[in-house]
Design an enzyme around this catalytic site. Sequence first.
Site, short mmCIF file in Angstrom:
data_model
loop_
_atom_site.label_atom_id
_atom_site.label_comp_id
_atom_site.label_asym_id
_atom_site.label_seq_id
_atom_site.Cartn_x
_atom_site.Cartn_y
_atom_site.Cartn_z
CB SER A 77 -0.93 0.00 1.21
OG SER A 77 -0.17 -0.02 2.38
CB THR A 117 -6.90 3.41 -2.01
OG1 THR A 117 -6.17 4.64 -1.87
CG2 THR A 117 -6.63 2.89 -3.41
CE1 TYR A 141 -2.64 0.52 -2.22
CE2 TYR A 141 -2.95 2.89 -2.20
CZ TYR A 141 -3.23 1.64 -1.68
OH TYR A 141 -4.12 1.52 -0.64
CB ALA A 283 7.59 9.17 -7.50
CG ASP A 285 2.87 11.91 -2.50
OD1 ASP A 285 2.26 10.83 -2.32
OD2 ASP A 285 3.73 12.35 -1.72
N1 UDP Z 1 4.73 12.78 3.89
C1 UDP Z 1 5.80 13.58 4.28
N2 UDP Z 1 6.76 13.02 5.09
C2 UDP Z 1 6.68 11.73 5.54
C3 UDP Z 1 5.58 10.93 5.13
C4 UDP Z 1 4.63 11.50 4.30
O1 UDP Z 1 5.91 14.74 3.89
O2 UDP Z 1 7.57 11.27 6.27
C5 UDP Z 1 3.68 13.38 3.04
C6 UDP Z 1 3.41 12.62 1.75
O3 UDP Z 1 4.24 13.08 0.70
C7 UDP Z 1 1.93 12.92 1.51
C8 UDP Z 1 1.34 13.03 2.94
O4 UDP Z 1 2.47 13.29 3.79
O5 UDP Z 1 1.78 14.18 0.90
C9 UDP Z 1 0.67 11.77 3.42
O6 UDP Z 1 1.52 10.66 3.14
P1 UDP Z 1 1.30 9.21 3.76
O7 UDP Z 1 2.48 8.37 3.33
O8 UDP Z 1 1.05 9.30 5.22
O9 UDP Z 1 -0.03 8.70 3.09
P2 UDP Z 1 -0.48 8.56 1.53
O10 UDP Z 1 -1.16 9.88 1.21
O11 UDP Z 1 0.72 8.28 0.71
O12 UDP Z 1 -1.45 7.43 1.57
#
Ligand code: UDP
Length: 325
Positions: A77, A117, A141, A283, A285
């Site tokens: 995930s 998701t 994903y 990448a 996001d």
């Molecule tokens: N993010 C961040 N630093 C971290 C982990 C996540 O800046 O250490 C950012 C990430 O780029 C996204 C948001 O926080 O914009 C949420 O990321 P997460 O991995 O928690 O969940 P996702 O949205 O990928 O399911």
Amino acid sequence: MTHVLVCGGAGYIGAHMAKALARAGCKVTVFDNLSTGHRAAVQWGELVEGDLLDKEALERLFKTHRFDAVMHFCALSQVAESVRDPYAYYRNNVVGTLNLLDVMHHAGVKQLVFSSTAAVYGVPTTDKLDESHSTLPINPYGASKLMVETMLEDAAKAYGLRSAALRYFNAAGADPEGDIGESHTPETHLIPNVLLHALGMGEGLKVFGDDYATRDGTCVRDYVHVNDLAAAHLLAMRHLDDHEGAHRFNLGSGSGYTVMEVIEAARKVTGKSISFSLAPRRAGDPPVLVADSKRAVEVLGWRPSFVDMPAIIETAWHWHCKPRY
Ligand code: UDP
């Protein structure tokens, strides 16, 4: 007594689900390969260790147990990892689920609640996403989850499978009683990373990108408490008792928080100064993902109980200060 198979029940959301099912009077069996899950998280039912890619193991499971419904949380995930290794995502998330569906079909099990998701949508064209928004995933994903949703639609028509695909936004928080919580190695998610940093653990907090077209330049996400997700699964399972077809529901709080706002809320909850460094965009996001979950509210009667960020972080902080695994 309703007997529910929880695939991935040793993982973060699956374990909270198992607890909620047991509380609701259901019998729980967990099937999990323990690749990212934890044996110690399985506290509310039998654990059968196995992998969805091992079809014989699944066939044995369905021969020796009689399930009324399946909840399916097993998946890789992580968005960035899926961009680097898409085959792993299609194999695990699509082929693994196909095995499960096939075995369910032959065993005559007709109800499935599936973890989907918000990543199925891709880049939003509206402020809030409802289920009618176009589905154009921008990472493998999201694409792998959308492929499963397509299989579920076809299975409804061909075999009468009843399913609910629940499109989660960002699952967050932990069991307020502290029995279970979020624990990944390595940790990639924002809130646990922020809290580990507050505890002086982890490898230094990074903020991925501050040049998005958002109010402070960092990505906006909709964080929904893991127990509210579990509550929605229970409602979805009951909905399938008297509704045929393949259904889809968004599950989010409807409020968006930037990465910086999450860090600020964590500072207030923990009382710790939380430093970070800026890093390039990650990448895959999308800049903003915020849910319109009206359908789950109106059709399922879902009422999320955690409505603000500090309350969610509070439960996660409680867990991270005293993790049990
Ligand atoms: N993010 C961040 N630093 C971290 C982990 C996540 O800046 O250490 C950012 C990430 O780029 C996204 C948001 O926080 O914009 C949420 O990321 P997460 O991995 O928690 O969940 P996702 O949205 O990928 O399911």
